[in-house]
Design a protein around this motif. Sequence first.
Motif, PDB file in Angstrom:
ATOM      1  N   HIS A  71      -8.286  15.290  -6.988  1.00  0.00           N
ATOM      2  CA  HIS A  71      -6.920  14.959  -6.573  1.00  0.00           C
ATOM      3  C   HIS A  71      -6.529  13.586  -7.117  1.00  0.00           C
ATOM      4  CE1 HIS A  71      -6.715  18.393  -3.849  1.00  0.00           C
ATOM      5  NE2 HIS A  71      -7.928  18.075  -3.433  1.00  0.00           N
ATOM      6  N   GLU A  72      -5.237  13.410  -7.345  1.00  0.00           N
ATOM      7  CA  GLU A  72      -4.740  12.155  -7.877  1.00  0.00           C
ATOM      8  C   GLU A  72      -4.715  11.065  -6.802  1.00  0.00           C
ATOM      9  OE1 GLU A  72      -0.944  12.745  -9.680  1.00  0.00           O
ATOM     10  OE2 GLU A  72      -1.754  13.804 -11.423  1.00  0.00           O
ATOM     11  N   VAL A  73      -5.163   9.894  -7.195  1.00  0.00           N
ATOM     12  CA  VAL A  73      -5.116   8.707  -6.336  1.00  0.00           C
ATOM     13  C   VAL A  73      -4.563   7.563  -7.174  1.00  0.00           C
ATOM     14  CG1 VAL A  73      -6.458   7.012  -5.045  1.00  0.00           C
ATOM     15  CG2 VAL A  73      -7.073   9.434  -4.916  1.00  0.00           C
ATOM     16  N   HIS A  74      -3.543   6.891  -6.672  1.00  0.00           N
ATOM     17  CA  HIS A  74      -2.981   5.755  -7.389  1.00  0.00           C
ATOM     18  C   HIS A  74      -3.705   4.480  -6.956  1.00  0.00           C
ATOM     19  CE1 HIS A  74       0.911   7.557  -9.033  1.00  0.00           C
ATOM     20  NE2 HIS A  74       0.213   8.553  -8.530  1.00  0.00           N
ATOM     21  N   LEU A  75      -4.034   3.676  -7.941  1.00  0.00           N
ATOM     22  CA  LEU A  75      -4.801   2.457  -7.697  1.00  0.00           C
ATOM     23  C   LEU A  75      -4.095   1.283  -8.351  1.00  0.00           C
ATOM     24  CD1 LEU A  75      -7.554   1.375  -6.510  1.00  0.00           C
ATOM     25  CD2 LEU A  75      -8.464   1.618  -8.829  1.00  0.00           C
ATOM     26  N   LEU A  76      -3.795   0.264  -7.569  1.00  0.00           N
ATOM     27  CA  LEU A  76      -3.220  -0.967  -8.093  1.00  0.00           C
ATOM     28  C   LEU A  76      -4.332  -1.931  -8.471  1.00  0.00           C
ATOM     29  CD1 LEU A  76      -0.523  -1.325  -5.324  1.00  0.00           C
ATOM     30  CD2 LEU A  76      -0.006  -0.959  -7.749  1.00  0.00           C
ATOM     31  N   GLY A  77      -4.114  -2.668  -9.533  1.00  0.00           N
ATOM     32  CA  GLY A  77      -5.046  -3.712  -9.919  1.00  0.00           C
ATOM     33  C   GLY A  77      -4.295  -5.024 -10.071  1.00  0.00           C
ATOM     34  N   TYR A  78      -4.781  -6.073  -9.416  1.00  0.00           N
ATOM     35  CA  TYR A  78      -4.163  -7.397  -9.511  1.00  0.00           C
ATOM     36  C   TYR A  78      -5.127  -8.348 -10.201  1.00  0.00           C
ATOM     37  CZ  TYR A  78      -0.905  -5.491  -6.075  1.00  0.00           C
ATOM     38  OH  TYR A  78       0.015  -4.717  -5.425  1.00  0.00           O
ATOM     39  N   PHE A  79      -4.582  -9.226 -11.047  1.00  0.00           N
ATOM     40  CA  PHE A  79      -5.425 -10.056 -11.891  1.00  0.00           C
ATOM     41  C   PHE A  79      -4.904 -11.494 -11.939  1.00  0.00           C
ATOM     42  CE2 PHE A  79      -5.605  -5.725 -13.409  1.00  0.00           C
ATOM     43  CZ  PHE A  79      -6.927  -5.513 -13.724  1.00  0.00           C
ATOM     44  N   ASN A  80      -5.794 -12.369 -12.344  1.00  0.00           N
ATOM     45  CA  ASN A  80      -5.400 -13.718 -12.728  1.00  0.00           C
ATOM     46  C   ASN A  80      -4.868 -13.696 -14.150  1.00  0.00           C
ATOM     47  OD1 ASN A  80      -5.877 -16.386 -14.082  1.00  0.00           O
ATOM     48  ND2 ASN A  80      -6.434 -16.973 -12.007  1.00  0.00           N
ATOM     49  N   LEU A 187      -8.705  -7.352  -8.748  1.00  0.00           N
ATOM     50  CA  LEU A 187      -8.948  -6.786  -7.430  1.00  0.00           C
ATOM     51  C   LEU A 187      -8.271  -5.421  -7.332  1.00  0.00           C
ATOM     52  CD1 LEU A 187      -9.943  -6.994  -4.469  1.00  0.00           C
ATOM     53  CD2 LEU A 187      -7.674  -7.934  -3.930  1.00  0.00           C
ATOM     54  N   PRO A 188      -9.031  -4.357  -7.070  1.00  0.00           N
ATOM     55  CA  PRO A 188      -8.432  -3.030  -6.889  1.00  0.00           C
ATOM     56  C   PRO A 188      -7.849  -2.894  -5.483  1.00  0.00           C
ATOM     57  CG  PRO A 188     -10.766  -2.914  -7.559  1.00  0.00           C
ATOM     58  CD  PRO A 188     -10.491  -4.299  -7.078  1.00  0.00           C
ATOM     59  N   VAL A 189      -6.721  -2.207  -5.394  1.00  0.00           N
ATOM     60  CA  VAL A 189      -6.049  -1.953  -4.119  1.00  0.00           C
ATOM     61  C   VAL A 189      -5.546  -0.513  -4.120  1.00  0.00           C
ATOM     62  CG1 VAL A 189      -4.084  -2.554  -2.646  1.00  0.00           C
ATOM     63  CG2 VAL A 189      -5.334  -4.366  -3.845  1.00  0.00           C
ATOM     64  N   VAL A 190      -5.944   0.269  -3.133  1.00  0.00           N
ATOM     65  CA  VAL A 190      -5.471   1.653  -3.046  1.00  0.00           C
ATOM     66  C   VAL A 190      -3.978   1.637  -2.744  1.00  0.00           C
ATOM     67  CG1 VAL A 190      -5.663   3.859  -1.847  1.00  0.00           C
ATOM     68  CG2 VAL A 190      -7.709   2.477  -2.255  1.00  0.00           C
ATOM     69  N   ALA A 191      -3.201   2.311  -3.578  1.00  0.00           N
ATOM     70  CA  ALA A 191      -1.745   2.315  -3.420  1.00  0.00           C
ATOM     71  C   ALA A 191      -1.293   3.387  -2.436  1.00  0.00           C
ATOM     72  CB  ALA A 191      -1.078   2.549  -4.774  1.00  0.00           C
ATOM     73  N   HIS A 192      -0.203   3.085  -1.745  1.00  0.00           N
ATOM     74  CA  HIS A 192       0.489   3.992  -0.807  1.00  0.00           C
ATOM     75  C   HIS A 192      -0.395   5.108  -0.232  1.00  0.00           C
ATOM     76  CE1 HIS A 192       0.900   6.140  -4.646  1.00  0.00           C
ATOM     77  NE2 HIS A 192       1.753   5.225  -5.067  1.00  0.00           N
ATOM     78  N   LEU A 206     -12.185   3.610   0.500  1.00  0.00           N
ATOM     79  CA  LEU A 206     -12.462   2.219   0.871  1.00  0.00           C
ATOM     80  C   LEU A 206     -13.950   1.939   1.021  1.00  0.00           C
ATOM     81  CD1 LEU A 206      -9.606   1.586   3.476  1.00  0.00           C
ATOM     82  CD2 LEU A 206      -9.722   0.790   1.105  1.00  0.00           C
ATOM     83  N   ALA A 207     -14.745   2.993   1.173  1.00  0.00           N
ATOM     84  CA  ALA A 207     -16.186   2.816   1.338  1.00  0.00           C
ATOM     85  C   ALA A 207     -16.905   2.631   0.000  1.00  0.00           C
ATOM     86  CB  ALA A 207     -16.782   4.017   2.075  1.00  0.00           C
ATOM     87  N   TYR A 208     -16.235   2.944  -1.099  1.00  0.00           N
ATOM     88  CA  TYR A 208     -16.920   2.870  -2.401  1.00  0.00           C
ATOM     89  C   TYR A 208     -17.345   1.438  -2.724  1.00  0.00           C
ATOM     90  CZ  TYR A 208     -17.777   2.906  -7.386  1.00  0.00           C
ATOM     91  OH  TYR A 208     -18.360   2.725  -8.620  1.00  0.00           O
ATOM     92  N   ARG A 209     -16.385   0.509  -2.677  1.00  0.00           N
ATOM     93  CA  ARG A 209     -16.656  -0.905  -2.873  1.00  0.00           C
ATOM     94  C   ARG A 209     -15.632  -1.687  -2.060  1.00  0.00           C
ATOM     95  NH1 ARG A 209     -17.673  -2.534  -9.157  1.00  0.00           N
ATOM     96  NH2 ARG A 209     -18.072  -4.550  -8.126  1.00  0.00           N
ATOM     97  N   PRO A 210     -15.895  -2.957  -1.760  1.00  0.00           N
ATOM     98  CA  PRO A 210     -14.923  -3.741  -0.982  1.00  0.00           C
ATOM     99  C   PRO A 210     -13.628  -3.949  -1.782  1.00  0.00           C
ATOM    100  CG  PRO A 210     -17.090  -4.763  -0.925  1.00  0.00           C
ATOM    101  CD  PRO A 210     -17.150  -3.715  -1.990  1.00  0.00           C
ATOM    102  N   ILE A 211     -12.566  -3.280  -1.382  1.00  0.00           N
ATOM    103  CA  ILE A 211     -11.296  -3.352  -2.095  1.00  0.00           C
ATOM    104  C   ILE A 211     -10.153  -3.534  -1.092  1.00  0.00           C
ATOM    105  CG2 ILE A 211     -12.136  -1.978  -4.038  1.00  0.00           C
ATOM    106  CD1 ILE A 211     -10.742   0.448  -2.868  1.00  0.00           C
ATOM    107  N   GLY A 212      -8.923  -3.601  -1.608  1.00  0.00           N
ATOM    108  CA  GLY A 212      -7.756  -3.796  -0.768  1.00  0.00           C
ATOM    109  C   GLY A 212      -7.015  -2.503  -0.499  1.00  0.00           C
ATOM    110  N   LEU A 213      -6.013  -2.589   0.380  1.00  0.00           N
ATOM    111  CA  LEU A 213      -5.220  -1.424   0.769  1.00  0.00           C
ATOM    112  C   LEU A 213      -3.750  -1.818   0.834  1.00  0.00           C
ATOM    113  CD1 LEU A 213      -5.215   1.543   1.796  1.00  0.00           C
ATOM    114  CD2 LEU A 213      -5.376   0.610   4.113  1.00  0.00           C
ATOM    115  N   GLU A 214      -2.906  -1.009   0.208  1.00  0.00           N
ATOM    116  CA  GLU A 214      -1.462  -1.225   0.300  1.00  0.00           C
ATOM    117  C   GLU A 214      -0.972  -0.670   1.638  1.00  0.00           C
ATOM    118  OE1 GLU A 214       2.213  -1.055  -2.741  1.00  0.00           O
ATOM    119  OE2 GLU A 214       1.236   0.897  -2.415  1.00  0.00           O
ATOM    120  N   VAL A 215      -0.495  -1.554   2.479  1.00  0.00           N
ATOM    121  CA  VAL A 215      -0.120  -1.208   3.850  1.00  0.00           C
ATOM    122  C   VAL A 215       1.388  -1.172   4.039  1.00  0.00           C
ATOM    123  CG1 VAL A 215      -0.145  -2.068   6.230  1.00  0.00           C
ATOM    124  CG2 VAL A 215      -2.255  -2.055   4.870  1.00  0.00           C
ATOM    125  N   TYR A 216       2.087  -2.149   3.469  1.00  0.00           N
ATOM    126  CA  TYR A 216       3.523  -2.330   3.720  1.00  0.00           C
ATOM    127  C   TYR A 216       4.298  -1.620   2.612  1.00  0.00           C
ATOM    128  CZ  TYR A 216       1.121  -5.775   6.455  1.00  0.00           C
ATOM    129  OH  TYR A 216       0.233  -6.378   7.310  1.00  0.00           O
TER     130      TYR A 216
END
Length: 275
Positions: A71-80, A187-192, A206-216
């Motif tokens: 199944h498709e999962v959207h993943l955001l990545g934030y960088f310096n 930093l990976p963040v699971v989108a919506h 979220l159990a795969y590795r310590p990552i972020g979650l899009e909440v708002y």
Amino acid sequence: MRSDLHVHTHESDGLLSVEEVIKLAHKNNVQTLAITDHESTQAVSEAESLAKEFNIKVIPGVELLTSYQGHEVHLLGYFNNVNHPVLQDRLKEIRAQRTDLAHDMVECLKSGGISLGWEDVEKEVGATGAVTKGHIMRAIYHQKNGSSQKNWREIAAHFRPGGVAHLPYLNHTFEDAVDLIFSCGGLPVVAHPGLLWDPQMIFSLLAYRPIGLEVYYGYWERQSELIQYYTEVAKKFAILSTGGSDYHGPSGYVKLGQIDVPYDSVQKLRSYLSI
């Protein structure tokens, strides 16, 4: 201080140019902005340059389409910094693969009785990024043979499970995408997460590795309820929470900067990235 950590430009499937996005952010009093085009970071350097005039802080980002258990999962990545060669080489590969998949989608639509030419889709593409189902959906909407009367839900149904053009992109696994972002300093963040095929999937992701979650996030039918729910999920299972409008242009009902993203969340993201 308003922030929007999920914004698209015409470098992927957004309707506005980078300059238009920056000016709109200023108009809407957005002071921290993340550019998160699909499989492309081409807009980032221009955005950073233009944003200086308006004292807007740009966080470099990208949105990746990944697969998890079919199944498709959207993943955001934030960088310096998004100029890591490994990241750029992989993004180039994915853009080509997604464009090939878009070709197949158009052929499926034709086989299903929907008259649509590739040239119609190309008219919707604003830059050199991947051609996606978002471009195809707009091409259907803008057709002059009566299809323009269809609403977006009817058009989107063609691309959902059971639809004539449902061809999920499965060439980039969620795990590989998470590893890619980390290996390139991001930093990976699971989108919506409220749009996941199976809402319970979020705990495995979220159990795969310590990552972020899009909440708002705004494009949820039960917005307040889901924001409250995923706030609790993030507290327990994610390293930080983010949020944004998922802005693609003026046709969307969620406007740039409209989602209330806590400043504390933005500060935690900036601290993680050292920006």
